[in-house]
Motif scaffolding. Structure first.
Motif, mmCIF file in Angstrom:
data_model
loop_
_atom_site.group_PDB
_atom_site.id
_atom_site.type_symbol
_atom_site.label_atom_id
_atom_site.label_comp_id
_atom_site.label_asym_id
_atom_site.label_seq_id
_atom_site.Cartn_x
_atom_site.Cartn_y
_atom_site.Cartn_z
ATOM 1 N N THR A 1 0.530 9.315 -6.088
ATOM 2 C CA THR A 1 1.001 10.695 -5.974
ATOM 3 C C THR A 1 1.810 11.084 -7.201
ATOM 4 O O THR A 1 1.590 12.153 -7.783
ATOM 5 N N TYR B 1 4.236 6.805 5.864
ATOM 6 C CA TYR B 1 3.278 6.629 4.781
ATOM 7 C C TYR B 1 1.833 6.832 5.227
ATOM 8 O O TYR B 1 0.972 7.118 4.402
ATOM 9 N N ALA C 1 0.482 4.203 -2.725
ATOM 10 C CA ALA C 1 0.272 5.612 -2.379
ATOM 11 C C ALA C 1 1.320 6.482 -3.071
ATOM 12 O O ALA C 1 1.005 7.558 -3.596
ATOM 13 N N GLU D 1 -5.055 12.207 0.637
ATOM 14 C CA GLU D 1 -6.509 12.296 0.809
ATOM 15 C C GLU D 1 -6.953 13.755 0.892
ATOM 16 O O GLU D 1 -7.966 14.130 0.274
ATOM 17 N N VAL E 1 -0.501 9.258 3.065
ATOM 18 C CA VAL E 1 -1.881 8.998 2.647
ATOM 19 C C VAL E 1 -2.803 10.115 3.117
ATOM 20 O O VAL E 1 -3.678 10.557 2.369
ATOM 21 N N TRP F 1 0.826 -1.207 0.000
ATOM 22 C CA TRP F 1 0.000 0.000 0.000
ATOM 23 C C TRP F 1 0.862 1.259 0.000
ATOM 24 O O TRP F 1 0.449 2.295 -0.531
ATOM 25 N N GLN F 2 2.057 1.182 0.564
ATOM 26 C CA GLN F 2 2.949 2.342 0.567
ATOM 27 C C GLN F 2 3.410 2.655 -0.854
ATOM 28 O O GLN F 2 3.408 3.819 -1.267
#
Length: 123
Positions: free
Chosen positions: A38, A76, A34, A84, A80, A30-31
């Motif tokens: 970006t 991280y 993300a 967001e 996130v 997930w890092q």
């Protein structure tokens, strides 16, 4: 700005212990996702490099007020949060839509057996 310039600039934001001679190193998938989202938003000119730098800088500067670890282990999570804030601030997704998706992933994670891939089902 070309992709390698963006990646190089973003890599300067990473804590030293998660960069090796090949570039960013991620502890969890997930890092990396993300990070990739970006980079893509910057490459597509949806957000600018200065906007991103301000957003992540704000999160880092205020991390201690939010209960985040000062050893960089929560980096991280801050990433996130900054992402967001940018996408909701830009109207790319509403806070309600974001919450719905986050809740769906949380529920999917809870009901997925250990070791199995997590996915959101339609049921």
């Amino acid at each position: 700005m070309n992709p390698s310039d963006v990646s190089t600039r973003l890599a300067t934001l990473l804590p030293e212990d998660i960069i090796d001679d090949q570039g960013p190193v991620f502890a969890e998938p997930w890092q990396a996702q993300a990070f990739a989202m970006t980079v893509e938003l910057i490459q597509q000119h949806i957000i600018s490099w200065p906007e991103w730098a301000d957003a992540i800088g704000y999160q880092i500067a205020h991390a201690h007020n939010n209960g985040y670890a000062e050893n960089g282990s929560d980096y991280y999570h801050l990433w996130v949060r900054a992402l967001e804030n940018l996408v909701t601030g830009r109207g790319l997704v509403s806070q309600e839509e974001l919450s719905t998706v986050k809740n769906a992933w949380h529920e999917a994670y809870i009901r997925t057996p250990h070791g199995e891939p997590v996915s959101i089902s339609d049921d």
